[in-house]
Design a protein around this motif. Structure first.
Motif, PDB file in Angstrom:
ATOM      1  N   GLY A 188      32.013  40.099  47.619  1.00  0.00           N
ATOM      2  CA  GLY A 188      30.815  39.916  47.526  1.00  0.00           C
ATOM      3  C   GLY A 188      30.187  38.893  46.298  1.00  0.00           C
ATOM      4  N   SER A 189      29.664  38.405  45.556  1.00  0.00           N
ATOM      5  CA  SER A 189      29.879  37.367  44.544  1.00  0.00           C
ATOM      6  C   SER A 189      29.948  37.952  43.682  1.00  0.00           C
ATOM      7  N   GLU A 190      29.239  38.755  42.644  1.00  0.00           N
ATOM      8  CA  GLU A 190      29.969  39.801  41.386  1.00  0.00           C
ATOM      9  C   GLU A 190      31.350  39.949  41.021  1.00  0.00           C
ATOM     10  N   ASP A 191      32.007  40.427  42.193  1.00  0.00           N
ATOM     11  CA  ASP A 191      33.279  40.925  41.801  1.00  0.00           C
ATOM     12  C   ASP A 191      34.358  40.446  43.181  1.00  0.00           C
ATOM     13  N   ALA A 192      34.210  39.223  43.062  1.00  0.00           N
ATOM     14  CA  ALA A 192      35.601  38.577  44.208  1.00  0.00           C
ATOM     15  C   ALA A 192      36.944  38.270  43.611  1.00  0.00           C
ATOM     16  N   LEU A 193      36.313  37.742  42.150  1.00  0.00           N
ATOM     17  CA  LEU A 193      37.551  37.605  40.896  1.00  0.00           C
ATOM     18  C   LEU A 193      38.557  39.251  41.159  1.00  0.00           C
ATOM     19  N   HIS A 194      37.955  39.865  41.271  1.00  0.00           N
ATOM     20  CA  HIS A 194      38.349  41.632  41.308  1.00  0.00           C
ATOM     21  C   HIS A 194      39.719  41.564  41.644  1.00  0.00           C
ATOM     22  N   LEU A 195      40.014  42.425  41.327  1.00  0.00           N
ATOM     23  CA  LEU A 195      41.607  42.536  41.417  1.00  0.00           C
ATOM     24  C   LEU A 195      42.163  43.601  42.619  1.00  0.00           C
ATOM     25  N   ASP A 196      41.062  44.354  42.543  1.00  0.00           N
ATOM     26  CA  ASP A 196      41.220  45.722  43.349  1.00  0.00           C
ATOM     27  C   ASP A 196      40.700  44.919  45.114  1.00  0.00           C
ATOM     28  N   VAL A 197      39.033  43.849  44.556  1.00  0.00           N
ATOM     29  CA  VAL A 197      38.805  43.386  45.980  1.00  0.00           C
ATOM     30  C   VAL A 197      39.366  42.743  46.811  1.00  0.00           C
ATOM     31  N   LEU A 198      39.898  41.474  45.519  1.00  0.00           N
ATOM     32  CA  LEU A 198      41.624  40.177  46.617  1.00  0.00           C
ATOM     33  C   LEU A 198      42.217  41.263  46.893  1.00  0.00           C
ATOM     34  N   VAL A 199      42.589  42.108  46.297  1.00  0.00           N
ATOM     35  CA  VAL A 199      43.536  42.958  47.495  1.00  0.00           C
ATOM     36  C   VAL A 199      43.477  43.735  49.562  1.00  0.00           C
ATOM     37  N   ALA A 200      41.700  44.066  48.414  1.00  0.00           N
ATOM     38  CA  ALA A 200      41.586  44.740  49.672  1.00  0.00           C
ATOM     39  C   ALA A 200      41.367  43.398  50.158  1.00  0.00           C
TER      40      ALA A 200
END
Length: 488
Positions: A188-200
């Motif tokens: 998603g655009s709001e959490d694309a830089l979150h580490l947990d999202v990048l890991v997933a």
């Protein structure tokens, strides 16, 4: 848990505001020390709460895991020693006329702000926030490097700002590309830089875009680490900054930049393959090691010598990060903590030698043992830590790194690193011997050590000895951090 994650960020900010309002005085300096101790205490407390999974707070903006806890402990230990010593250090500068009340006030404002920025950089779960925090450390420390307002200090400040600003701009481009790759992989655009999202989404990132992002991030944060070829700022900045600030920059700021890279490496490896960053880290790390070793053989300045030894340490850590195995990561984290404490002792002792002699020229400093057992002994212990002699912790960490490189089939890199380390260690021993040994003369300057500096030196020596005897629960924390990173 959330309060333990917020306190390391808020207490230094409060200390900075208080210093801005009240100016430099013993109370404001003590509040800054308390803020550093709070970072350490929260790091230790979080260490008992984190397990195999990361804890998120503030809508996923903050992250508490074994790596962030480790780095908070490093920031807390080095920050506590440096801010403790700063009390007597700045008071002595005011008494000598080396700074004025305005300069002391600015020092009091910026030092806790520096701690807050580093704490945010290691605690953020969003790599955009990480970038902002690392950029903030550049802005804050630029004024601290130029604290003495001399021509040399201003030149060092501009070099530091130019090189690190270019580096962090390149890291910004890498961050943007990683965001682009994550969005196209379904984040998603709001959490694309979150580490947990990048890991997933790591396995689904576009390999070409991720490879380019990884190269830019390595250049950007590698410049902040002092890796070649963007290492030119490091010796100038460390040599001109006040001794406690040099301790913070060398002992922990370089490692904060490293922590960003080892967080991002598994994500980039999953998309672009492990060979890409491994090759880049090996090249940068070995080049940095060799350059630092050669510079140590010719430098004639005490603080530049300590700066080049920091380059040597960062080079070795980059080589260990290239191996990427769990034992290598655990070993480099121990190396980071041991180096941070030992280098803090050395810079604080070196600051007292500079104050006594009015210079950092090695040729002008002799017979330190004969004139101050405290400064001479602390400097000797710090140097023993630095060159990795037993029983100090860097002996164990360097041995573990060597074994990890051999297990990772990087024996050729280990051989190159060992040659550079031997040259560096020989130069460090020779220069230290010139300063510490010899017969004290009646006309030599007296080495006077303020009480808080003396107590910080003793505390640093004791911590180094304790780490050398046993890493205790920290060994488990390092292993957990390595496992978590390896699972990315």
């Amino acid at each position: 848990m959330t309060s333990l994650m917020l306190l390391p960020l808020l207490t230094p900010v409060v200390a900075s505001v208080f210093s801005g309002v009240a100016g430099w005085r013993r109370l404001t300096a003590v509040i800054t020390l308390v803020s550093a101790l709070t970072i350490l205490g929260c790091g230790v407390a979080l260490g008992f709460h984190v397990g195999d999974t990361a804890h998120l707070a503030l809508g996923g903006l903050l992250r508490a895991d074994a790596l962030s806890v480790t780095m908070l402990i490093v920031i807390g230990v080095v920050g506590s020693l440096a801010t403790w010593a700063s009390i007597g250090y700045v008071d002595a500068e005011l008494a000598r006329g080396d700074t004025d009340r305005r300069g002391a006030r600015l020092y009091g404002i910026l030092t806790p702000a520096f701690l807050a920025a580093m704490a945010l950089a290691v605690s953020a779960n969003n790599i955009g926030v990480v970038w902002v925090a690392v950029e903030a450390t550049t802005v804050v420390t630029a004024f601290l490097v130029g604290h003495h307002r001399s021509r040399a200090a201003l030149e060092a400040t501009w070099k530091y700002v130019m090189v690190c600003s270019v580096g962090i701009t390149i890291a910004f481009l890498g961050t943007v590309l990683l965001h682009f790759a994550a969005r196209h992989a379904g984040a998603g655009s709001e959490d694309a830089l979150h580490l947990d999202v990048l890991v997933a989404h790591a396995a689904g990132l576009d390999p070409a875009v991720t490879r380019l992002a990884g190269a830019l991030l390595l250049i950007g944060y590698g410049a902040k680490m002092g890796l070649a070829p963007f290492h030119t700022w490091l010796a100038d900045a460390h040599s001109q900054a006040p001794a406690p600030v040099s301790a913070l920059m060398s002992g922990v700021l370089l490692s904060v930049a490293l922590s960003v890279l080892i967080r991002l490496k598994p994500i980039i490896d999953a998309a672009a393959g492990p060979a890409f960053l491994r090759t880049a880290l090996l090249a940068a790390g070995l080049a940095t090691l060799l350059i630092a070793a050669l510079q140590l053989t010719v430098t004639a300045d005490l603080k530049r010598m300590l700066a080049y030894s920091s380059m040597e340490t960062m080079g070795l850590i980059a080589v260990a990060a290239a191996a990427g195995t769990a034992p290598a990561i655990a070993a480099l984290l121990l190396h980071v903590l041991a180096h941070g404490v030992g280098k803090t002792v050395l810079f604080l002792a070196g600051g007292q030698l500079q104050a006594a002699h009015g210079t950092t020229a090695i040729s002008e400093i002799t017979a330190v043992f004969g004139r101050s057992r405290l400064v001479g002994g602390a400097f000797a212990v710090g140097m023993l830590v630095l060159i990795g002699l037993p029983p100090f912790a860097m002996f164990a960490s360097e041995l573990a790194i060597a074994l990890s490189l051999a297990d990772a089939r990087l024996a050729w890199a280990l051989a190159v690193a060992l040659v550079a380390l031997v040259v560096a260690f020989a130069a460090l021993i020779a220069n230290s011997g010139r300063m510490l040994l010899g017969v004290a003369t009646a006309g030599g300057p007296k080495i006077q050590v303020p009480g808080t500096v003396a107590s910080a030196l003793v505390a640093g020596v004791l911590v180094s000895l304790a780490l050398g005897v046993t890493a205790g629960p920290l060994a488990g924390l390092f292993a957990t951090a390595a496992t978590q990173l390896g699972a990315l």
